[in-house]
Design an enzyme around this catalytic site. Structure first.
Site, PDB file in Angstrom:
ATOM      1  N   SER A 289      51.763  40.549  41.996  1.00 30.12           N
ATOM      2  CA  SER A 289      52.774  41.225  41.178  1.00 30.12           C
ATOM      3  C   SER A 289      52.751  40.795  39.720  1.00 30.12           C
ATOM      4  O   SER A 289      53.304  41.490  38.864  1.00 30.12           O
ATOM      5  CB  SER A 289      54.170  40.992  41.759  1.00 30.12           C
ATOM      6  OG  SER A 289      54.569  39.644  41.595  1.00 30.12           O
TER       7      SER A 289
ATOM      8  N   LYS B  55      58.605  36.032  38.102  1.00 32.09           N
ATOM      9  CA  LYS B  55      58.561  37.274  37.326  1.00 32.09           C
ATOM     10  C   LYS B  55      58.724  36.933  35.847  1.00 32.09           C
ATOM     11  O   LYS B  55      59.003  35.808  35.468  1.00 32.09           O
ATOM     12  CB  LYS B  55      59.682  38.244  37.743  1.00 32.09           C
ATOM     13  CG  LYS B  55      59.723  38.603  39.223  1.00 32.09           C
ATOM     14  CD  LYS B  55      58.556  39.466  39.663  1.00 32.09           C
ATOM     15  CE  LYS B  55      58.645  39.796  41.146  1.00 32.09           C
ATOM     16  NZ  LYS B  55      57.443  40.517  41.623  1.00 32.09           N
TER      17      LYS B  55
ATOM     18  N   SER C 107      55.131  45.633  41.901  1.00 32.22           N
ATOM     19  CA  SER C 107      56.053  44.515  41.764  1.00 32.22           C
ATOM     20  C   SER C 107      57.435  44.888  42.280  1.00 32.22           C
ATOM     21  O   SER C 107      58.019  45.890  41.864  1.00 32.22           O
ATOM     22  CB  SER C 107      56.150  44.082  40.295  1.00 32.22           C
ATOM     23  OG  SER C 107      57.118  43.067  40.125  1.00 32.22           O
TER      24      SER C 107
END
Length: 260
Positions: free
Chosen positions: A40, A100, A208
């Site tokens: 991701s 992230k 993602s």
């Protein structure tokens, strides 16, 4: 002789216990190891990258301890993350750690239009660069195959994704990948980030589970400040194989690589 043997055994147990305590304190207060399991965050982070998370960056919360066991309300010695930071956090509902990029601060209005991130009504800067190319083959311990913009691709074939350099409003630049120009991830409603929360996206934008999707529907949603664990600053080493112990699969160009 029996007394000496028993004494040596007790000392060994004490040594192990103290080693575990020291390791636990180090992991809780300073740096937590993190192994990248999914794609991701490509191409910033690859499957098999091993890094240490700086837990001093944002202070400490109950999630700073293993199993979220720290007896802390809110954040202790807290400091604000910056837009563009690559952050490890505890998922608000799943109880697992995610990594992230922070794109939305409290009060921001975030939207994606035709695949382009919009912050407070303005599109971020985008610059097309060379494609990201990898082999279509099982990757990492999970054995998943990558998604490709040029699909379908046969086993061992060349998997291509479009690559751009994205520039955030504070000047942070990083690369992002594009696989498709359609889908709900490329055109979203406007999200207004509540106070005390943050909005995250993966750099591999079409692959993602992030804040564009609510936690109730399998995404991440807004992330409260207390769920932030730390900032990822540098890759220590990287393995392209199914295990970090397969040293012949280590990627020599990623040792001690700074994370941008």
């Amino acid at each position: 002789m029996a007394g000496k043997t028993e004494g040596g055994f007790v000392e060994t147990i004490k040594t192990i216990i103290w080693a575990l305590i020291i390791a636990g304190v180090f992991r809780t207060l300073f740096f937590q190891p993190f192994w990248i399991p999914s794609g991701s965050m490509k191409d910033t982070l690859l499957i098999g990258d091993f890094l240490f998370v700086n837990k001093m960056a944002y202070g400490y919360s109950r999630h700073s301890c293993p199993f979220s066991a720290c007896p802390i309300e809110g954040r202790l010695f807290g400091s604000e993350p910056e837009r563009g930071d690559v952050v490890v956090m505890r998922h608000p509902t799943r109880g697992v750690d995610y990594i992230k990029r922070l794109v939305g601060l409290p009060g921001d209005r975030i939207q994606v239009i035709d695949g382009v991130l919009q912050i407070n009504g303005e599109p971020v800067g985008l610059r097309r660069v060379e494609d990201f190319v990898e082999t279509f083959a099982p990757q990492g311990s999970q054995g998943g195959s990558p998604r490709c913009a040029n699909a379908p691709v046969g086993a061992g074939g060349t998997c291509i994704k479009e690559r751009f350099v994205e520039t955030l409003p504070n000047g942070v630049e990083h690369s992002i990948l594009n696989i498709t120009d359609s889908g709900v991830a490329d055109n979203t409603p406007v999200y207004t980030v509540p106070e005390g929360m943050y909005f995250f996206m993966g750099d591999n934008r079409d692959n993602s589970e992030d804040s564009r999707f609510s936690a109730a529907t399998g995404g991440l949603g807004f992330v409260p400040a207390e769920y932030l664990i730390g900032r990822a600053d540098r890759i220590m080493f990287s393995s392209a194989g199914r295990s970090l112990f397969f040293f012949w699969t280590w990627r020599g160009d990623r040792f001690f690589k700074a994370i941008e």
